[in-house]
Scaffold this motif. Structure first.
Motif, PDB file in Angstrom:
ATOM      1  N   GLU A  50      47.764  37.160  47.327  1.00  0.00           N
ATOM      2  CA  GLU A  50      48.747  37.849  46.500  1.00  0.00           C
ATOM      3  C   GLU A  50      48.704  37.311  45.083  1.00  0.00           C
ATOM      4  OE1 GLU A  50      52.592  37.336  48.282  1.00  0.00           O
ATOM      5  OE2 GLU A  50      52.223  38.877  49.785  1.00  0.00           O
ATOM      6  N   ALA A  52      50.980  37.997  41.241  1.00  0.00           N
ATOM      7  CA  ALA A  52      52.036  38.677  40.496  1.00  0.00           C
ATOM      8  C   ALA A  52      51.505  39.133  39.149  1.00  0.00           C
ATOM      9  CB  ALA A  52      53.225  37.739  40.303  1.00  0.00           C
ATOM     10  N   SER A  53      52.115  40.141  38.580  1.00  0.00           N
ATOM     11  CA  SER A  53      51.719  40.616  37.267  1.00  0.00           C
ATOM     12  C   SER A  53      51.855  39.478  36.254  1.00  0.00           C
ATOM     13  CB  SER A  53      52.590  41.799  36.852  1.00  0.00           C
ATOM     14  OG  SER A  53      52.174  42.285  35.596  1.00  0.00           O
ATOM     15  N   GLY A  83      44.309  48.991  40.668  1.00  0.00           N
ATOM     16  CA  GLY A  83      45.147  48.100  39.871  1.00  0.00           C
ATOM     17  C   GLY A  83      44.566  47.882  38.488  1.00  0.00           C
ATOM     18  N   SER A 114      46.233  39.202  36.590  1.00  0.00           N
ATOM     19  CA  SER A 114      46.805  40.481  37.006  1.00  0.00           C
ATOM     20  C   SER A 114      47.605  41.104  35.873  1.00  0.00           C
ATOM     21  CB  SER A 114      47.714  40.255  38.216  1.00  0.00           C
ATOM     22  OG  SER A 114      48.444  41.425  38.495  1.00  0.00           O
ATOM     23  N   THR A 117      51.546  45.715  39.106  1.00  0.00           N
ATOM     24  CA  THR A 117      52.479  45.385  40.195  1.00  0.00           C
ATOM     25  C   THR A 117      52.079  46.108  41.473  1.00  0.00           C
ATOM     26  OG1 THR A 117      53.959  47.177  39.492  1.00  0.00           O
ATOM     27  CG2 THR A 117      54.395  44.966  38.612  1.00  0.00           C
ATOM     28  N   VAL A 118      50.806  46.477  41.572  1.00  0.00           N
ATOM     29  CA  VAL A 118      50.278  47.147  42.763  1.00  0.00           C
ATOM     30  C   VAL A 118      49.079  46.341  43.279  1.00  0.00           C
ATOM     31  CG1 VAL A 118      51.027  49.447  42.017  1.00  0.00           C
ATOM     32  CG2 VAL A 118      48.757  48.623  41.377  1.00  0.00           C
ATOM     33  N   THR A 119      48.558  46.747  44.432  1.00  0.00           N
ATOM     34  CA  THR A 119      47.360  46.113  44.965  1.00  0.00           C
ATOM     35  C   THR A 119      46.200  46.268  43.977  1.00  0.00           C
ATOM     36  OG1 THR A 119      48.062  46.524  47.238  1.00  0.00           O
ATOM     37  CG2 THR A 119      45.719  46.125  46.891  1.00  0.00           C
ATOM     38  N   GLN A 120      45.426  45.194  43.829  1.00  0.00           N
ATOM     39  CA  GLN A 120      44.306  45.193  42.890  1.00  0.00           C
ATOM     40  C   GLN A 120      43.022  44.863  43.633  1.00  0.00           C
ATOM     41  OE1 GLN A 120      45.901  42.735  39.476  1.00  0.00           O
ATOM     42  NE2 GLN A 120      47.587  42.878  40.931  1.00  0.00           N
ATOM     43  N   ASN A 141      47.006  41.554  46.879  1.00  0.00           N
ATOM     44  CA  ASN A 141      48.228  42.337  47.063  1.00  0.00           C
ATOM     45  C   ASN A 141      49.228  41.911  45.999  1.00  0.00           C
ATOM     46  OD1 ASN A 141      47.291  43.691  49.387  1.00  0.00           O
ATOM     47  ND2 ASN A 141      47.753  41.877  50.624  1.00  0.00           N
ATOM     48  N   SER A 142      50.141  42.818  45.678  1.00  0.00           N
ATOM     49  CA  SER A 142      51.141  42.522  44.671  1.00  0.00           C
ATOM     50  C   SER A 142      52.157  41.493  45.191  1.00  0.00           C
ATOM     51  CB  SER A 142      51.864  43.807  44.282  1.00  0.00           C
ATOM     52  OG  SER A 142      52.915  43.521  43.402  1.00  0.00           O
ATOM     53  N   ASP A 144      54.914  40.947  43.359  1.00  0.00           N
ATOM     54  CA  ASP A 144      56.147  41.340  42.674  1.00  0.00           C
ATOM     55  C   ASP A 144      57.111  42.032  43.616  1.00  0.00           C
ATOM     56  OD1 ASP A 144      55.278  40.320  40.231  1.00  0.00           O
ATOM     57  OD2 ASP A 144      54.261  42.180  39.695  1.00  0.00           O
TER      58      ASP A 144
END
Length: 144
Positions: A50, A52-53, A83, A114, A117-120, A141-142, A144
């Motif tokens: 995971e 975060a932005s 993403g 990142s 706020t979505v899967t990248q 995975n996000s 956030d």
């Protein structure tokens, strides 16, 4: 007696010349070639699942060569298909997707930051100057 010695020397010189010619002509050109093209694998240390932005993730990569040729050059490119984020080498400017960048070492760290706020998801391609290429896929995975 001198004639016999001169004749013996001449015979030995002829034998030596003949032997040298046979030995040198029997060398196959392919046997003398230096192997330059060695396949390689790309190993990646575990990364978080995971992100975060605004968060940066360190990605440690090692190119494991099956042989070593000093003039081998390695390159990297990446393509992000889910993403948004940036990938860069150490403190260099962020890479542009699908652009080719030369790697200065076979063991290095990349930094993914990142911006979503979505899967990248993105793929990293490592290649050499002999046409060998390996792909490594990343998904975060996000958080956030």
């Amino acid at each position: 007696m001198k004639r016999l010695l001169n004749r013996s020397r001449l015979i030995w010189l002829v034998i030596l010349a003949f032997t040298s010619a046979v030995v040198l002509s029997s060398c196959d050109k392919e046997e003398l070639e230096i192997q330059q093209n060695y396949p390689f694998e790309v190993r990646v240390m575990p990364v978080p699942g995971e992100v975060a932005s605004g968060q940066t993730v360190e990605i440690r990569i090692t190119i494991e060569r099956n042989g070593n040729f000093n003039d081998t050059e390695y390159y990297i490119r990446y393509f992000q298909f889910d993403g948004q984020g940036t990938l860069q080498y150490f403190s260099e400017p962020p890479y542009l997707p699908n652009d080719l960048y030369q790697l200065p070492a076979t063991q290095f760290r990349m930094y993914y930051t990142s911006q979503a706020t979505v899967t990248q998801s993105f793929d990293v391609w490592v290649s050499d100057n002999f046409g060998n290429e390996r792909q490594v896929s990343f998904q975060f995975n996000s958080a956030d």
